[in-house]
Design a protein around this motif. Structure first.
Motif, PDB file in Angstrom:
ATOM      1  N   GLY A 140       0.523  -1.165  -0.005  1.00  0.00           N
ATOM      2  CA  GLY A 140       0.066  -0.045   0.072  1.00  0.00           C
ATOM      3  C   GLY A 140       0.906   1.435   0.089  1.00  0.00           C
ATOM      4  O   GLY A 140       2.073   1.257   0.060  1.00  0.00           O
ATOM      5  N   LYS A 146      -0.558   9.512   0.555  1.00  0.00           N
ATOM      6  CA  LYS A 146      -1.454   9.202  -0.371  1.00  0.00           C
ATOM      7  C   LYS A 146      -1.984  10.410  -1.257  1.00  0.00           C
ATOM      8  O   LYS A 146      -2.651  10.143  -2.149  1.00  0.00           O
ATOM      9  CB  LYS A 146      -2.498   8.742   0.673  1.00  0.00           C
ATOM     10  CG  LYS A 146      -2.421   7.261   1.070  1.00  0.00           C
ATOM     11  CD  LYS A 146      -3.440   6.811   2.178  1.00  0.00           C
ATOM     12  CE  LYS A 146      -3.423   5.400   2.533  1.00  0.00           C
ATOM     13  NZ  LYS A 146      -4.471   4.818   3.512  1.00  0.00           N
ATOM     14  N   SER A 174      -4.429   0.146  -1.096  1.00  0.00           N
ATOM     15  CA  SER A 174      -3.454  -0.740  -1.139  1.00  0.00           C
ATOM     16  C   SER A 174      -3.984  -1.940  -2.056  1.00  0.00           C
ATOM     17  O   SER A 174      -5.299  -2.162  -2.162  1.00  0.00           O
ATOM     18  CB  SER A 174      -3.452  -1.251   0.622  1.00  0.00           C
ATOM     19  OG  SER A 174      -4.771  -1.651   1.042  1.00  0.00           O
TER      20      SER A 174
END
Length: 202
Positions: A140, A146, A174
């Protein structure tokens, strides 16, 4: 970390394939580089064809010679068809899994994300591109990474369904590595049997 840093368009033209991703030069000059690249070439020897296939695999996955040979030797000792096992092991590299998950637009970009500690495996940061992801592990994006523009751009509109050996979770950004891919599912245009034959001659 050693990696190829030379002109990628020249390599792609040598093989006649966009092995590093979309390449505008390849569409304009779909012939080998060099002064005589556009001339009709002599027929390659059997050895040259096998060597070219190995070089293509190395450039495609971003692996240098010593590392590639080590991977081949491990594949030769493992159960199964050596060439297929080799490709499966290349597909299991962390940088390649990040690329397949759509987190990065190219394998080179995936290697950079891994090296800069933006990627986690089972919740722990791993910064080794060659790390072998095992079935069941979850790859992930680190929480604070992110919102990176390169990751958001890569994931926009990406279709994860084309890789049945991984399972993507959009909410957590992920993917679960379900199992090593079957040869028929690996889209790379590599004739792995030629690589096996090349190493058997050495």
């Amino acid at each position: 970390m050693a990696r190829y840093l030379g002109p990628k368009s020249k390599i792609a033209r040598r093989f006649g394939e966009a092995i590093f991703g979309p390449d505008k030069v390849l569409s304009r000059r779909n012939f080998p580089p060099g002064q005589h690249g556009n001339n009709r070439r002599r027929k390659q020897s059997e050895y040259a064809v096998m060597l070219a296939e190995k070089q293509k695999a190395k450039y495609t996955y971003g692996v240098l010679e010593r590392q590639f040979r080590n991977m081949f030797e491990k594949a030769a000792k493992a159960d199964g068809i050596t060439g297929e096992v080799l490709l499966q092991n290349l597909e299991s590299r962390l940088d390649n899994v990040v690329f397949r998950l759509g987190i990065a637009p190219t394998r080179a970009a995936a290697r950079q994300l891994v090296g800069h500690k933006h990627i986690t495996v089972d919740g722990q940061v791993v910064n080794i591109p060659s790390y072998a992801v095992k079935p069941g592990q979850i790859v992930g994006v680190r929480e604070k990474s992110k919102s990176l523009e390169v990751i958001e751009a890569a994931l926009a509109g990406f279709s994860h369904s084309k890789y049945p050996w991984i399972e993507w979770d959009e909410n957590s950004k992920s993917g679960k590595f379900l199992h090593k891919p079957e040869r028929a599912d690996i889209p790379e245009n590599i004739k792995e049997q030629l690589i096996v034959e090349l190493y058997s001659k050495n």
